[in-house]
Enzyme design. Structure first.
Site, PDB file in Angstrom:
ATOM      1  N   THR A   1       0.240  -0.815  -0.195  1.00 25.19           N
ATOM      2  CA  THR A   1       0.219   0.009   0.010  1.00 25.19           C
ATOM      3  C   THR A   1       0.950   1.396   0.016  1.00 25.19           C
ATOM      4  O   THR A   1       2.483   1.185   0.086  1.00 25.19           O
ATOM      5  CB  THR A   1      -0.847  -0.267   1.045  1.00 25.19           C
TER       6      THR A   1
ATOM      7  N   ARG B   1     -13.540  -8.618  -0.289  1.00 25.50           N
ATOM      8  CA  ARG B   1     -12.141  -7.517   0.474  1.00 25.50           C
ATOM      9  C   ARG B   1     -12.359  -6.575   0.303  1.00 25.50           C
ATOM     10  O   ARG B   1     -11.924  -6.239  -0.153  1.00 25.50           O
ATOM     11  CB  ARG B   1     -11.634  -8.895   1.312  1.00 25.50           C
TER      12      ARG B   1
ATOM     13  N   GLY C   1      -9.927  -4.113   3.000  1.00 29.92           N
ATOM     14  CA  GLY C   1      -8.842  -3.905   4.130  1.00 29.92           C
ATOM     15  C   GLY C   1      -9.339  -2.711   4.837  1.00 29.92           C
ATOM     16  O   GLY C   1     -10.403  -1.925   4.856  1.00 29.92           O
ATOM     17  N   ASP C   2      -8.205  -2.456   5.432  1.00 28.85           N
ATOM     18  CA  ASP C   2      -7.861  -1.258   6.479  1.00 28.85           C
ATOM     19  C   ASP C   2      -7.550  -0.445   6.024  1.00 28.85           C
ATOM     20  O   ASP C   2      -8.001   1.212   6.331  1.00 28.85           O
ATOM     21  CB  ASP C   2      -6.691  -1.424   7.864  1.00 28.85           C
TER      22      ASP C   2
ATOM     23  N   THR D   1      -0.611   0.653   6.765  1.00 28.44           N
ATOM     24  CA  THR D   1       0.192  -0.187   6.021  1.00 28.44           C
ATOM     25  C   THR D   1       0.294  -1.970   6.857  1.00 28.44           C
ATOM     26  O   THR D   1       1.167  -1.612   7.798  1.00 28.44           O
ATOM     27  CB  THR D   1       1.227   0.379   4.931  1.00 28.44           C
TER      28      THR D   1
END
Ligand code: ASP
Length: 355
Positions: free
Chosen positions: A221, A249, A251-252, A272
């Site tokens: 990232t 999905r 992610g954060d 990251t």
């Protein structure tokens, strides 16, 4: 006569004391004002964390990473030096990394299990605590720009998938054909992971996300945090997520408080790492909250979260962050993290591996 003289002296002394107080009050105000407009500013970036080892890196690739990190941070630094906003510096810096195939964001995004690319991004403005984010977009060249539009031009914080892209069109953001995101290197990574997964399943063993091969498929990232000359903080994060991800999905990176957080009272953070753990640990907000409620320094807060909280849950990764006074943290618990920092004097620090 003597009485009048004494009275005059008393008045004179009182008057000059009052004036003195005024002067010191003014100078206090002036100092505060000076501090506020003090041209100390700074910028810090990451290009992902993971098992990045010198022995696996060719000299030419290392050079290419360092050159791109330098190019990206210089863009943001120039904006800040010329009096631009922290948010402008953050988004324009991230654009440089999104446009490079070296990083897992924009052009270099990793592939999903279905051999598509789904991108996530977010921004946060520390002055207003306003934020914008997009998740699972497949036609957006620079997802960080769309996240900024969500913040500035919609009543929402997080838009996803097709709806986010309809909003992009309304905003006049050009959509690109998904083939734009094709890179041979990322496609081959997906094939290797799928082969590995298949081999494990053939042997009837459960696919393990702690298998270093599969685990490292998550990282790469990009992110940026900046402090501008007006004392405003901003942060942003952009990613293709993890290779071989399924089921849309997310992610954060687009989750405010996990992947990105900024608050003028404390700091600006971009994360990251293994997104599932970063969401559960609320990494970026946790660092800010520790500073706000416990009064600890940025570095102490970052160490607590990255070296204790995240690994205790089983996750790994890192953060870059800058606080309201320009102090910087680049903390990670993986072997390496692509990272760079530039202060107001233009001193540049670039790192890839652990110290
Ligand atoms: N945190 C990102 C995610 O889980 C991946 C990364 O940082 O490389 O989607």
């Amino acid at each position: 006569m003597k009485q009048i003289l004494t009275l005059l002296i008393v008045f004179f002394v009182l008057f000059s004391c009052k004036n003195e107080n005024n002067t010191s009050e003014n100078s206090d105000k002036l100092t505060q004002k000076e501090q506020k407009t003090d041209p100390s500013f700074g910028i810090v970036i990451h290009g992902g964390a993971g098992t990045i080892l010198k022995k696996n890196m060719s000299d030419s690739l290392e050079k290419a990473y360092k050159a791109k990190l330098k190019k990206a941070i210089t863009v943001g630094h120039t904006i800040l030096k010329n009096g631009g906003t922290a948010m402008e510096a953050v988004t324009k810096t991230i654009n440089v990394m999104e446009n490079s195939p070296l990083f897992n964001a924009g052009k270099g995004a990793v592939f999903t299990h279905e051999e598509t690319n789904e991108l996530d991004a977010s921004v946060m403005d520390g002055a207003t605590l306003n934020a914008g984010a997009v998740a699972g977009v497949t036609h957006i060249k620079n997802p960080i720009d769309l996240a900024l539009s969500v913040m500035n031009n919609s009543p929402h914080v997080l838009l996803s998938g097709k709806g986010a892209e309809r909003f992009a069109e309304e905003q006049g953001i050009k959509l690109v054909d998904p083939s734009y995101f094709y890179t041979e290197k990322r496609f081959q990574s997906l094939q290797r992971i799928k082969d590995r997964e298949k081999a494990e399943l053939d042997h009837d063993s459960k696919v393990s996300f702690t298998d270093p091969f599969i685990k490292d498929s998550k990282f790469g990232t990009v992110g940026c945090a900046a402090l501008d000359k007006n004392g405003n903080l901003a942060a942003g994060t952009s990613t293709g997520g993890m290779t071989n991800k399924r089921w849309n999905r997310i992610g954060d990176a687009p989750i405010i408080g996990a992947g990105t957080y900024a608050n003028n009272a404390t700091c600006a953070v971009s994360s990251t790492g293994w997104g599932e753990y970063f969401i559960r640990a609320m990494v970026a907000h946790d660092i800010s909250a520790m500073m706000e409620y416990k009064g600890v320094t940025l570095q102490e807060a970052a160490e607590e979260v990255i070296q204790k909280k995240v690994p205790e849950l089983g996750g790994d990764g890192g953060i870059i962050a800058i606080d309201k006074d320009g102090n910087v943290s680049m903390e990670f618990n993986t072997a390496g993290m692509y990272r760079a920092h530039m202060n107001a004097n233009g001193d540049l620090k670039i790192g890839i591996y652990g110290e």
